[in-house]
Design a protein around this motif. Structure first.
Motif, short mmCIF file in Angstrom:
data_model
loop_
_atom_site.label_atom_id
_atom_site.label_comp_id
_atom_site.label_asym_id
_atom_site.label_seq_id
_atom_site.Cartn_x
_atom_site.Cartn_y
_atom_site.Cartn_z
N PRO A 49 -0.22 -12.45 -1.29
CA PRO A 49 0.72 -12.22 -0.18
C PRO A 49 0.77 -13.39 0.81
O PRO A 49 1.86 -13.73 1.31
CB PRO A 49 0.17 -10.95 0.50
CG PRO A 49 -0.58 -10.25 -0.57
CD PRO A 49 -1.17 -11.33 -1.41
N LEU A 56 4.86 -3.49 0.24
CA LEU A 56 4.50 -4.15 -1.01
C LEU A 56 3.31 -5.07 -0.79
O LEU A 56 2.37 -5.12 -1.61
CB LEU A 56 5.70 -4.95 -1.54
CG LEU A 56 5.45 -5.83 -2.77
CD1 LEU A 56 4.99 -5.00 -3.95
CD2 LEU A 56 6.72 -6.61 -3.13
N SER A 57 3.32 -5.78 0.33
CA SER A 57 2.19 -6.66 0.67
C SER A 57 0.91 -5.86 0.83
O SER A 57 -0.16 -6.27 0.36
CB SER A 57 2.51 -7.42 1.95
OG SER A 57 1.42 -8.22 2.35
N CYS A 72 9.25 -5.76 2.34
CA CYS A 72 8.12 -6.50 1.78
C CYS A 72 6.77 -6.08 2.36
O CYS A 72 5.73 -6.29 1.73
CB CYS A 72 8.31 -8.00 1.98
SG CYS A 72 9.67 -8.70 1.03
N ALA A 73 6.75 -5.50 3.57
CA ALA A 73 5.48 -5.17 4.22
C ALA A 73 4.65 -4.15 3.42
O ALA A 73 3.46 -4.38 3.17
CB ALA A 73 5.73 -4.67 5.64
N ILE A 106 11.34 -12.45 4.29
CA ILE A 106 10.39 -12.26 3.19
C ILE A 106 9.01 -12.75 3.61
O ILE A 106 7.99 -12.06 3.42
CB ILE A 106 10.87 -12.99 1.93
CG1 ILE A 106 12.14 -12.33 1.38
CG2 ILE A 106 9.77 -13.02 0.86
CD1 ILE A 106 12.79 -13.11 0.25
N LEU A 119 -0.45 -5.00 -2.55
CA LEU A 119 -1.04 -6.17 -3.20
C LEU A 119 -2.40 -6.51 -2.62
O LEU A 119 -3.33 -6.87 -3.35
CB LEU A 119 -0.10 -7.37 -3.06
CG LEU A 119 1.15 -7.37 -3.95
CD1 LEU A 119 2.07 -8.53 -3.57
CD2 LEU A 119 0.76 -7.45 -5.42
N GLY A 160 -0.25 -1.62 5.39
CA GLY A 160 1.06 -2.01 4.88
C GLY A 160 2.17 -1.20 5.52
O GLY A 160 3.23 -1.73 5.89
N VAL A 214 2.83 -16.29 -0.77
CA VAL A 214 4.26 -15.97 -0.72
C VAL A 214 4.79 -16.14 0.70
O VAL A 214 5.86 -16.73 0.93
CB VAL A 214 4.52 -14.53 -1.23
CG1 VAL A 214 5.98 -14.13 -1.00
CG2 VAL A 214 4.17 -14.41 -2.70
N ALA A 215 4.03 -15.62 1.67
CA ALA A 215 4.46 -15.71 3.07
C ALA A 215 4.59 -17.16 3.52
O ALA A 215 5.61 -17.55 4.12
CB ALA A 215 3.46 -14.96 3.97
N GLY A 241 7.44 -10.50 6.22
CA GLY A 241 7.08 -9.21 5.66
C GLY A 241 5.77 -9.25 4.90
O GLY A 241 5.00 -8.29 4.92
N PHE A 242 5.49 -10.36 4.23
CA PHE A 242 4.27 -10.46 3.43
C PHE A 242 3.04 -10.84 4.25
O PHE A 242 1.91 -10.61 3.82
CB PHE A 242 4.46 -11.49 2.31
CG PHE A 242 5.00 -10.91 1.04
CD1 PHE A 242 4.17 -10.30 0.12
CD2 PHE A 242 6.36 -10.96 0.78
CE1 PHE A 242 4.68 -9.75 -1.05
CE2 PHE A 242 6.88 -10.41 -0.38
CZ PHE A 242 6.04 -9.80 -1.31
#
Length: 472
Positions: free
Chosen positions: A319, A306-307, A303-304, A355, A310, A128, A322-323, A358-359
């Motif tokens: 992730p 956070l991904s 977001c990276a 976003i 997760l 991440g 969401v991506a 980033g995920f």
């Protein structure tokens, strides 16, 4: 060691984001057509994609630290040569020199991370952080590039690589221990040549299609098809192939590879279209065009990590969903609603894409790296990195070819938005592919394929690694 490895990723990713902002200035100075601009990007990503697996396996065999430091030196020398290139042809050649050095950095750095962070959760979080560096490059690159292009010239963008390349070189010499795989694979020169023939001929056929015509392009398309068929026939017959095709029986591993291609194709096409639009259509200077890219870069950076958390705690599915959703929505805004024509929709489109991007990085990297034996960490990382570079190469090639065919000799500013619309639909399709494959390859059925793949492989080390994918 994580910081040193991240610095190597920074110089490779920073180089591309800085270059995108400089494209219009280079186009004017070197009198380049759209296809010439494509080659300044794709010559780099193409060589990078072709040599990553060779670099990863070589590092496992002769020493990761040794190959890593060699890559830093070659990349820095290539950057100096790019800054003094007198014409477009030599600039493309020197970009290829950069790429030879760059191919020795990311897979080796990722193998160092994989062997350092052996716990699955720690590795996911480290990846991440690794992904966040791409966000940093997306944020810093356009600003630094815009400032340098506006105040000095496009040649100065390559000077950034000198301090950023020398710092990790000195730190690696001091802090990173030498390491090798217990039993590295033997070289596979035929497989390597087939990979180069496949990637090179396919990219040439796509980029040159709008201008060269079918008679010129068809032989290269035939070479690409022949190289692909030869790879599928030859590699399974080798005791130690360049890439063991049996791993692609695992849906999570295959999904991560294809998702990486789709996501980075979207990134390459997105940056290419956005840069040309902001400067050549809106008439912004390089610095203000870089500022407009911040709404995309900031979410990617935030977001990276956070991904990564997760992925470590809940797995890759959330992730990836969401991506895929965010990237699809962004592409749809441009394709169906001409988001470029309004500041508000342009801003929303950039934020959504940031976003999504980033995920996407942490789940594809973690799954791909976890899907290969730890002893072959260099090759494992190279598969993920190759997928990224191949995706970015194809994204720029396809979207650039579509744009060039739509503009032709028409007035650039008058036709850009309509000519770019098919390209935005292609990026929307890439987002949908990330969404669909993320859903398909992260559930119970996908974990079952990973478990069956583990059982079907004879090597205990391979069974253990495929089991890690199932757990992920």
């Amino acid at each position: 060691m994580l910081a040193i490895c991240c610095m190597s990723l920074l110089i490779v990713s920073l180089d591309n984001t800085v270059l995108n902002v400089a494209l219009p200035s280079m186009q004017r100075d070197l009198h380049a057509a759209t296809s010439g601009l494509q080659w300044t990007i794709d010559a780099y990503t193409l060589v990078l994609a072709s040599l990553l697996m060779l670099a990863g396996s070589t590092a496992d065999r002769v020493g990761r630290k040794k190959v890593f430091m060699t890559g830093l030196i070659v990349f820095t020398v290539g950057s100096v040569l790019c800054s003094v290139a007198p014409n477009l042809s030599l600039l493309v050649v020197f970009r290829m020199v950069q790429a030879i050095g760059g191919s020795m950095l990311n897979p080796v750095a990722m193998s160092i991370i994989t062997n350092t962070f052996t716990d699955a959760r720690e590795r996911a979080r480290a990846i991440g952080v690794w992904g966040a560096v791409v966000g940093i490059s997306m944020a810093v690159g356009p600003l630094v590039g815009g400032l340098l292009v506006q105040s000095v010239s496009w040649r100065s963008i390559f000077w950034v690589n000198l301090p950023v390349g020398l710092a990790p070189l000195l730190l690696t010499l001091r802090f990173v221990p030498e390491s090798r795989a217990p039993k590295a694979r033997r070289p596979d020169p035929i497989g390597q040549l087939l990979v180069i023939a496949l990637f090179g001929s396919l990219t040439y056929a796509i980029i040159e299609a709008p201008d060269a015509g079918a008679a010129t392009v068809t032989p290269f398309a035939a070479i690409a098809l022949g190289a692909l068929l030869a790879l599928l026939w030859y590699e399974p017959r080798r005791a130690e192939p360049l890439i063991d095709l049996r791993f692609f029986r695992s849906a999570p591993f295959s999904g991560a590879t294809v998702i990486a291609i789709g996501a980075f194709a979207a990134l390459g096409g997105f940056l290419f279209l956005s840069t040309l639009y902001l400067q050549n259509v809106r008439g912004l200077d390089a610095l203000h065009a870089g500022l407009w890219m911040l709404p995309m870069a900031a979410p990617a950076f935030l977001c990276a990590p956070l991904s990564g958390r997760l992925v470590g705690s809940r797995g890759p599915r959330l992730p990836l969903l969401v991506a895929g959703t965010a990237m699809t929505a962004s592409g749809l805004l441009f394709a169906a609603f001409e988001a470029e024509t309004s500041n508000a929709t342009l801003l929303i489109g950039y934020v959504l894409f940031g976003i999504g991007f980033g995920f996407v990085n942490a789940p594809i990297t973690n799954t791909a790296v976890s899907g290969m034996p730890r002893a072959q960490a260099g090759v494992a990382a190279a598969v993920a990195s190759t997928s990224r570079q191949l995706g970015q190469t194809l994204g720029v090639a396809v979207v650039g070819a579509v744009l060039a065919s739509g503009i032709h000799t028409s007035a650039y500013r008058d036709t850009f938005v309509s000519a770019a619309r098919p390209g935005w639909w292609i990026l929307t399709a890439c987002g949908l592919a990330v969404l669909a494959l993320g859903l398909l390859t992260s559930g119970r059925w996908a974990r079952g394929t990973a478990e069956r793949t583990a059982e079907s492989l004879s090597s205990p080390g391979v069974r253990e690694a495929a089991g890690v994918v199932a757990g992920t």
